[in-house]
Design a protein around this motif. Structure first.
Motif, PDB file in Angstrom:
ATOM      1  N   VAL A 140     -38.805 113.980  47.707  1.00  0.00           N
ATOM      2  CA  VAL A 140     -38.705 115.215  48.488  1.00  0.00           C
ATOM      3  C   VAL A 140     -37.705 116.174  47.858  1.00  0.00           C
ATOM      4  O   VAL A 140     -37.941 117.382  47.770  1.00  0.00           O
ATOM      5  CB  VAL A 140     -38.309 114.897  49.951  1.00  0.00           C
ATOM      6  CG1 VAL A 140     -37.996 116.173  50.718  1.00  0.00           C
ATOM      7  CG2 VAL A 140     -39.425 114.127  50.645  1.00  0.00           C
ATOM      8  N   LEU A 141     -36.571 115.635  47.404  1.00  0.00           N
ATOM      9  CA  LEU A 141     -35.555 116.475  46.767  1.00  0.00           C
ATOM     10  C   LEU A 141     -36.101 117.108  45.488  1.00  0.00           C
ATOM     11  O   LEU A 141     -35.900 118.308  45.239  1.00  0.00           O
ATOM     12  CB  LEU A 141     -34.310 115.635  46.448  1.00  0.00           C
ATOM     13  CG  LEU A 141     -33.139 116.380  45.792  1.00  0.00           C
ATOM     14  CD1 LEU A 141     -32.637 117.487  46.713  1.00  0.00           C
ATOM     15  CD2 LEU A 141     -32.006 115.407  45.457  1.00  0.00           C
ATOM     16  N   ALA A 160     -39.245 117.683  44.785  1.00  0.00           N
ATOM     17  CA  ALA A 160     -40.256 118.671  45.168  1.00  0.00           C
ATOM     18  C   ALA A 160     -39.594 119.970  45.614  1.00  0.00           C
ATOM     19  O   ALA A 160     -40.083 121.069  45.304  1.00  0.00           O
ATOM     20  CB  ALA A 160     -41.129 118.114  46.289  1.00  0.00           C
ATOM     21  N   PHE A 161     -38.479 119.860  46.321  1.00  0.00           N
ATOM     22  CA  PHE A 161     -37.747 121.062  46.758  1.00  0.00           C
ATOM     23  C   PHE A 161     -37.220 121.840  45.554  1.00  0.00           C
ATOM     24  O   PHE A 161     -37.324 123.074  45.505  1.00  0.00           O
ATOM     25  CB  PHE A 161     -36.584 120.657  47.671  1.00  0.00           C
ATOM     26  CG  PHE A 161     -35.694 121.798  48.057  1.00  0.00           C
ATOM     27  CD1 PHE A 161     -36.074 122.711  49.031  1.00  0.00           C
ATOM     28  CD2 PHE A 161     -34.452 121.965  47.437  1.00  0.00           C
ATOM     29  CE1 PHE A 161     -35.242 123.765  49.384  1.00  0.00           C
ATOM     30  CE2 PHE A 161     -33.625 123.011  47.775  1.00  0.00           C
ATOM     31  CZ  PHE A 161     -34.021 123.919  48.758  1.00  0.00           C
ATOM     32  N   VAL A 162     -36.656 121.122  44.584  1.00  0.00           N
ATOM     33  CA  VAL A 162     -36.121 121.779  43.389  1.00  0.00           C
ATOM     34  C   VAL A 162     -37.246 122.470  42.609  1.00  0.00           C
ATOM     35  O   VAL A 162     -37.087 123.609  42.150  1.00  0.00           O
ATOM     36  CB  VAL A 162     -35.395 120.754  42.488  1.00  0.00           C
ATOM     37  CG1 VAL A 162     -35.013 121.383  41.151  1.00  0.00           C
ATOM     38  CG2 VAL A 162     -34.147 120.225  43.191  1.00  0.00           C
ATOM     39  N   ALA A 218     -40.120 123.571  43.787  1.00  0.00           N
ATOM     40  CA  ALA A 218     -40.564 124.738  44.549  1.00  0.00           C
ATOM     41  C   ALA A 218     -39.570 125.890  44.418  1.00  0.00           C
ATOM     42  O   ALA A 218     -39.961 127.057  44.277  1.00  0.00           O
ATOM     43  CB  ALA A 218     -40.747 124.360  46.019  1.00  0.00           C
ATOM     44  N   MET A 219     -38.282 125.568  44.461  1.00  0.00           N
ATOM     45  CA  MET A 219     -37.258 126.606  44.356  1.00  0.00           C
ATOM     46  C   MET A 219     -37.290 127.269  42.983  1.00  0.00           C
ATOM     47  O   MET A 219     -37.230 128.500  42.866  1.00  0.00           O
ATOM     48  CB  MET A 219     -35.876 126.013  44.605  1.00  0.00           C
ATOM     49  CG  MET A 219     -34.741 127.048  44.594  1.00  0.00           C
ATOM     50  SD  MET A 219     -33.129 126.293  44.885  1.00  0.00           S
ATOM     51  CE  MET A 219     -32.967 125.266  43.416  1.00  0.00           C
ATOM     52  N   THR A 237     -40.267 129.504  42.613  1.00  0.00           N
ATOM     53  CA  THR A 237     -40.082 130.729  43.387  1.00  0.00           C
ATOM     54  C   THR A 237     -39.135 131.688  42.680  1.00  0.00           C
ATOM     55  O   THR A 237     -39.377 132.898  42.630  1.00  0.00           O
ATOM     56  CB  THR A 237     -39.535 130.390  44.789  1.00  0.00           C
ATOM     57  OG1 THR A 237     -40.446 129.510  45.458  1.00  0.00           O
ATOM     58  CG2 THR A 237     -39.357 131.654  45.619  1.00  0.00           C
TER      59      THR A 237
END
Length: 208
Positions: free
Chosen positions: A181-182, A184-186, A188-189, A192
């Motif tokens: 999850v971490l 995937a967040f990185v 995505a960030m 973006t």
């Protein structure tokens, strides 16, 4: 009066460019090493004789000779290499697929990052190409992070079945969900950030 537009020079300093090119060289070396290791692993397991399989346990009780004068001491087994006389065909092919996916993942990610680093070293920060490269490296890396251990677990479960005559059940998925999850967040960030930077640069160029 005629206006003069001055084109800005590259934003990357010489030292940063050197670091990026060193990163590129290191990435290429990593890709070659992973490919060589995967080929060696496949060649080693294909005869299907005394195959070494990495197995993950759930705190399985075991004994290790770590006491005084090598006396056995009870330990909780978390990970170990199993030497299986002969793997089931499905488990054997799981190892082959695992290694192929590992190479494909590493080569794809490294290639994307090398391309990105090359663009950055040349002074190109935000562009559609760089945004696509960041997204590709992130998505492929996440898929490989899940798929590679998945097939490794399939091979390990085949090893357990062969050794215990299917009497030992140890089906474990070794992917850490928090790390996934971490990551995937990185990803995505970062995607973006590059997408916003690309749009801002395009809008700024339209004002010139």
């Amino acid at each position: 009066m005629q206006a003069t537009i001055t084109t800005p020079g590259p934003f990357v300093k010489r030292a940063d460019a050197v670091s990026l090119w060193l990163f590129i060289a290191a990435g290429a070396a990593i890709a070659v090493w992973v490919a060589w290791s995967a080929v060696a692993r496949i060649i080693d397991v294909l005869p299907n004789h005394d195959v070494a399989v990495l197995a993950v346990f759930a705190g399985t009780p075991a004994e290790a000779p770590i006491g005084p004068d090598g006396a056995p001491v009870a330990v909780a087994l978390e990970e170990a290499w199993l030497t299986v006389p002969e793997l089931p065909i499905a488990a054997l092919w799981a190892i082959v697929i695992q290694q192929v996916l590992l190479v494909a993942t590493v080569v794809t990610v490294v290639t994307a990052l090398i391309w990105l680093s090359r663009n950055l070293a040349r002074g190109v920060a935000f562009s559609r190409t760089n945004t696509a490269l960041v997204a590709t490296a992130g998505i492929v890396g996440l898929l490989g992070y899940v798929a590679v251990p998945f097939f490794g677990n399939m091979a390990a479960n085949g090893g357990f079945a062969a050794i215990s005559d299917r009497t030992f059940d140890n089906v474990i998925m070794s992917v850490d969900p928090f790390t996934l999850v971490l990551a995937a967040f990185v990803v995505a960030m970062m995607s973006t950030v590059f997408s916003i930077g690309e749009r801002l640069q395009r809008d700024t160029e339209g004002l010139v």
